[in-house]
Design an enzyme around this catalytic site. Structure first.
Site, mmCIF file in Angstrom:
data_model
loop_
_atom_site.group_PDB
_atom_site.id
_atom_site.type_symbol
_atom_site.label_atom_id
_atom_site.label_comp_id
_atom_site.label_asym_id
_atom_site.label_seq_id
_atom_site.Cartn_x
_atom_site.Cartn_y
_atom_site.Cartn_z
ATOM 1 N N SER A 147 -96.204 -43.210 -52.666
ATOM 2 C CA SER A 147 -97.605 -43.532 -52.990
ATOM 3 C C SER A 147 -97.778 -45.035 -53.166
ATOM 4 O O SER A 147 -98.875 -45.576 -53.033
ATOM 5 C CB SER A 147 -98.019 -42.828 -54.281
ATOM 6 O OG SER A 147 -97.837 -41.449 -54.139
ATOM 7 N N ARG A 148 -96.681 -45.722 -53.500
ATOM 8 C CA ARG A 148 -96.760 -47.172 -53.734
ATOM 9 C C ARG A 148 -96.874 -47.967 -52.436
ATOM 10 O O ARG A 148 -97.238 -49.149 -52.474
ATOM 11 C CB ARG A 148 -95.506 -47.653 -54.467
ATOM 12 C CG ARG A 148 -95.425 -47.145 -55.881
ATOM 13 C CD ARG A 148 -94.027 -47.322 -56.430
ATOM 14 N NE ARG A 148 -93.897 -46.618 -57.686
ATOM 15 C CZ ARG A 148 -94.025 -47.181 -58.880
ATOM 16 N NH1 ARG A 148 -94.235 -48.467 -58.972
ATOM 17 N NH2 ARG A 148 -93.913 -46.474 -59.973
ATOM 18 N N GLY A 194 -94.997 -36.837 -47.632
ATOM 19 C CA GLY A 194 -93.867 -36.427 -48.472
ATOM 20 C C GLY A 194 -94.279 -35.340 -49.460
ATOM 21 O O GLY A 194 -93.577 -34.340 -49.645
ATOM 22 N N HIS A 195 -95.463 -35.521 -50.085
ATOM 23 C CA HIS A 195 -95.952 -34.491 -51.017
ATOM 24 C C HIS A 195 -96.307 -33.208 -50.256
ATOM 25 O O HIS A 195 -96.055 -32.103 -50.739
ATOM 26 C CB HIS A 195 -97.224 -34.963 -51.737
ATOM 27 C CG HIS A 195 -97.028 -36.161 -52.606
ATOM 28 N ND1 HIS A 195 -97.533 -37.398 -52.293
ATOM 29 C CD2 HIS A 195 -96.393 -36.300 -53.788
ATOM 30 C CE1 HIS A 195 -97.224 -38.256 -53.253
ATOM 31 N NE2 HIS A 195 -96.532 -37.627 -54.166
ATOM 32 N N GLY A 225 -100.565 -37.668 -57.575
ATOM 33 C CA GLY A 225 -101.644 -37.951 -56.638
ATOM 34 C C GLY A 225 -101.272 -39.024 -55.640
ATOM 35 O O GLY A 225 -100.097 -39.312 -55.433
ATOM 36 N N ALA A 226 -102.325 -39.610 -55.002
ATOM 37 C CA ALA A 226 -102.127 -40.550 -53.881
ATOM 38 C C ALA A 226 -101.188 -39.882 -52.868
ATOM 39 O O ALA A 226 -100.161 -40.424 -52.482
ATOM 40 C CB ALA A 226 -101.586 -41.889 -54.367
ATOM 41 N N GLN A 244 -86.429 -35.525 -52.666
ATOM 42 C CA GLN A 244 -85.107 -36.153 -52.792
ATOM 43 C C GLN A 244 -85.213 -37.671 -53.000
ATOM 44 O O GLN A 244 -84.277 -38.301 -53.476
ATOM 45 C CB GLN A 244 -84.256 -35.863 -51.554
ATOM 46 C CG GLN A 244 -82.812 -36.317 -51.763
ATOM 47 C CD GLN A 244 -81.983 -36.348 -50.502
ATOM 48 O OE1 GLN A 244 -81.997 -35.394 -49.744
ATOM 49 N NE2 GLN A 244 -81.267 -37.449 -50.284
#
Ligand code: PAF
Length: 282
Positions: free
Chosen positions: A186-187, A36-37, A31-32, A148
């Site tokens: 996400s961080r 990129g996702h 999640g978040a 990646q």
């Protein structure tokens, strides 16, 4: 878009779908979601009929309970983003659905899970392998998509799938970066304004290392120079800069066509990772 919180109805839905000739693509996430996702979902949509995205913050892969507690959770926003990119199925189980009993299964990948991230996050890859195995058994996709940025994770998942005979092809999707070069993560939302600005030092550090290595500089000197460079930015602390063979992730000090540079460190309290193939342009 179909949303499932439980394993049984998701499996029933996929079994029904498989009565027609379909290809199922799978994007596992915690999640978040960010671009990129979404690039993973887009890659899956191009190659499959149905894309399943899982959103599950997997407790067994966190060696640090504070890290787990602080992991961002933005489920309703994630669902909206997935709708927009046309993801067909979302699987967002609670921890009790995924881990009904206390789980004692441990994975050992030899040196692959002891080096780099494995050295700094003991037990992390065993937890990743456990949840990825469970998810692949639930979704049974033809293809699964990994970023990646988590290069070591992808290498380990490829080994898992080969060793345990999963019928899933693992596909690696290139890193998506912010305009200044910082790898999307996400961080990143947890970075303070100053640390966000300085976190790009990891990306510049990778490019500095690449230029020095290609100019023939000894890897020990490159490591020292990149550490000095990164840590000249306030709040940045380097954990490692490593050079490895991208085909098997064995650590080396010698450059080849297959070399990959991997970096990890802290921007304030947030741990970030990034990597660069020596043949990569950006
Ligand atoms: O890369 C991640 O987000 C996680 O490690 C994964 C693959 C979803 C397993 O929890």
């Amino acid at each position: 878009m179909q949303i499932f919180k439980e394993i049984r109805p998701l499996k029933a839905f996929l079994q029904q779908a498989k009565k027609s000739p379909v290809a199922i693509g799978f994007v596992p996430t915690m999640g978040a979601l960010h671009q990129g996702h979404l690039a993973l979902v887009e890659a899956s949509k191009k190659e499959n009929t149905i894309t399943v995205c899982s959103i599950f913050v997997n407790p067994t892969q966190f060696n640090n309970p504070d890290d787990l507690a602080r992991y961002p959770s933005t489920l309703s926003n994630d669902v909206e983003l997935l709708k927009k990119v046309g993801c067909e199925v979302v699987f967002c189980p609670a921890a009790a659905e995924m881990y009904v009993h206390a789980n004692h299964i441990k994975f050992d990948f030899g040196s692959l899970d002891k080096i780099l991230e494995g050295e700094f996050r003991p037990g992390h890859f065993s937890g990743v392998a456990l949840v990825v195995s469970k998810l692949l058994n639930i979704v049974t996709p033809q293809r699964a998509y990994f970023g990646q940025k988590d290069f070591q994770q992808a290498a380990l998942v490829k080994k898992l799938v080969a060793d345990l005979n999963f019928d899933t092809e693992i596909i690696l999707v290139p890193i998506v970066r912010e305009a200044d070069g910082l790898a999307m993560s996400s961080r990143n939302v947890r970075l303070t304004t100053e640390h966000r600005k300085n976190a790009v030092a990891f990306y510049h550090g990778l490019h500095k290392a690449k230029a020095l290595l290609l100019a023939g500089t000894d890897f020990d000197k490159v490591q020292a120079e990149v550490k000095r460079f990164c840590e000249s930015h306030a709040g940045i602390q380097l954990e490692y800069l490593a050079l490895a063979d991208s085909t098997n992730l064995s650590l080396t000090k010698n450059v080849t066509e297959q070399s990959i540079l991997l970096i990890a460190g802290y921007a304030g309290e947030v741990r970030l990772i990034d990597n660069l193939m020596l043949t990569d342009e950006n």
